[in-house]
Design a protein around this motif. Sequence first.
Motif, mmCIF file in Angstrom:
data_model
loop_
_atom_site.group_PDB
_atom_site.id
_atom_site.type_symbol
_atom_site.label_atom_id
_atom_site.label_comp_id
_atom_site.label_asym_id
_atom_site.label_seq_id
_atom_site.Cartn_x
_atom_site.Cartn_y
_atom_site.Cartn_z
ATOM 1 N N ALA A 141 0.826 -1.206 0.000
ATOM 2 C CA ALA A 141 0.000 0.000 0.000
ATOM 3 C C ALA A 141 0.861 1.257 0.000
ATOM 4 O O ALA A 141 0.557 2.234 -0.688
ATOM 5 N N ALA A 142 1.948 1.231 0.769
ATOM 6 C CA ALA A 142 2.853 2.378 0.815
ATOM 7 C C ALA A 142 3.549 2.571 -0.523
ATOM 8 O O ALA A 142 3.657 3.690 -1.041
ATOM 9 N N GLN B 197 2.461 1.659 -3.404
ATOM 10 C CA GLN B 197 1.480 2.122 -4.371
ATOM 11 C C GLN B 197 1.202 3.614 -4.202
ATOM 12 O O GLN B 197 1.071 4.350 -5.183
ATOM 13 N N ALA B 198 1.104 4.055 -2.957
ATOM 14 C CA ALA B 198 0.871 5.481 -2.704
ATOM 15 C C ALA B 198 2.009 6.326 -3.267
ATOM 16 O O ALA B 198 1.785 7.397 -3.840
ATOM 17 N N GLU C 212 1.711 6.507 -7.072
ATOM 18 C CA GLU C 212 0.582 7.308 -7.526
ATOM 19 C C GLU C 212 0.749 8.799 -7.256
ATOM 20 O O GLU C 212 -0.069 9.605 -7.723
ATOM 21 N N ALA C 213 1.766 9.190 -6.507
ATOM 22 C CA ALA C 213 1.998 10.612 -6.232
ATOM 23 C C ALA C 213 2.146 11.371 -7.553
ATOM 24 O O ALA C 213 2.896 10.968 -8.438
ATOM 25 N N ARG D 9 5.800 13.091 -3.870
ATOM 26 C CA ARG D 9 6.417 11.790 -3.598
ATOM 27 C C ARG D 9 7.511 11.931 -2.536
ATOM 28 O O ARG D 9 7.638 11.096 -1.634
ATOM 29 N N LEU E 87 5.874 12.362 0.896
ATOM 30 C CA LEU E 87 5.346 11.094 1.391
ATOM 31 C C LEU E 87 6.473 10.176 1.851
ATOM 32 O O LEU E 87 6.353 9.487 2.874
ATOM 33 N N LEU F 226 0.045 0.686 5.579
ATOM 34 C CA LEU F 226 -0.926 1.769 5.389
ATOM 35 C C LEU F 226 -2.311 1.202 5.167
ATOM 36 O O LEU F 226 -3.258 1.936 4.935
ATOM 37 N N GLN F 227 -2.443 -0.111 5.233
ATOM 38 C CA GLN F 227 -3.731 -0.734 4.949
ATOM 39 C C GLN F 227 -4.628 -0.708 6.170
ATOM 40 O O GLN F 227 -4.154 -0.648 7.279
#
Length: 209
Positions: free
Chosen positions: A170-171, A173-174, A177-178, A184, A187, A208-209
Amino acid sequence: MGANANATRLSIFPLTGAVLYPGLQLPLHIFEPRYRAMVSDSLARDRRIAMIQPQSPVEGAPLFRVGCVGRIADVEALEDGRYNIVLEGLSRFRIVRELDVTTPFRQVEAELIVDDMDEALSAVERASFEREARSFADAQGYAVDWDSVGRLDDMSLINGVSQIAPFDAAAKQALLEADTLAARCELLVQLMQFFGKHDGDDGGRVTLQ
């Protein structure tokens, strides 16, 4: 930054924890028959393979919306049919829809994302990142050649760390996607601060899930 370009058909390699960024490389060992078929097909066509993360480790799981398409820059075909390949990141993409196909590997229709590869951080952002990265590396016991790090351009540094960072799916992926390099970077700093304070009860991975 982040504007959609043309739609394209992509063969995808769903792999949890594996992300690729434009301009960077990702080595892969291909052994499953369906992905050996995908590599063979790619080599016979345009040498493109799209990396994307599934939302769960279940077979056929839904996919995250954003991934990165890469070009096979190097390939070693082994005698038993396996491949060692190196993907070179070309462009991020956003899935429009998954296609109904007869191939053993999944395919999607996607829109390529046009990133500004000349984007740079401010001096303050760069200094803040390097300071947090040093603290994070020290806390985790990583040996880092900081002189080499200092010579990297902002894009290579931030995307490179995002690609290899020991964070969960999840991290990662975040980060992928920035929409901007600055976002980015911000984050990444937050994740390193969080991970640096983590007590390791769940194996030492950010969640982060």
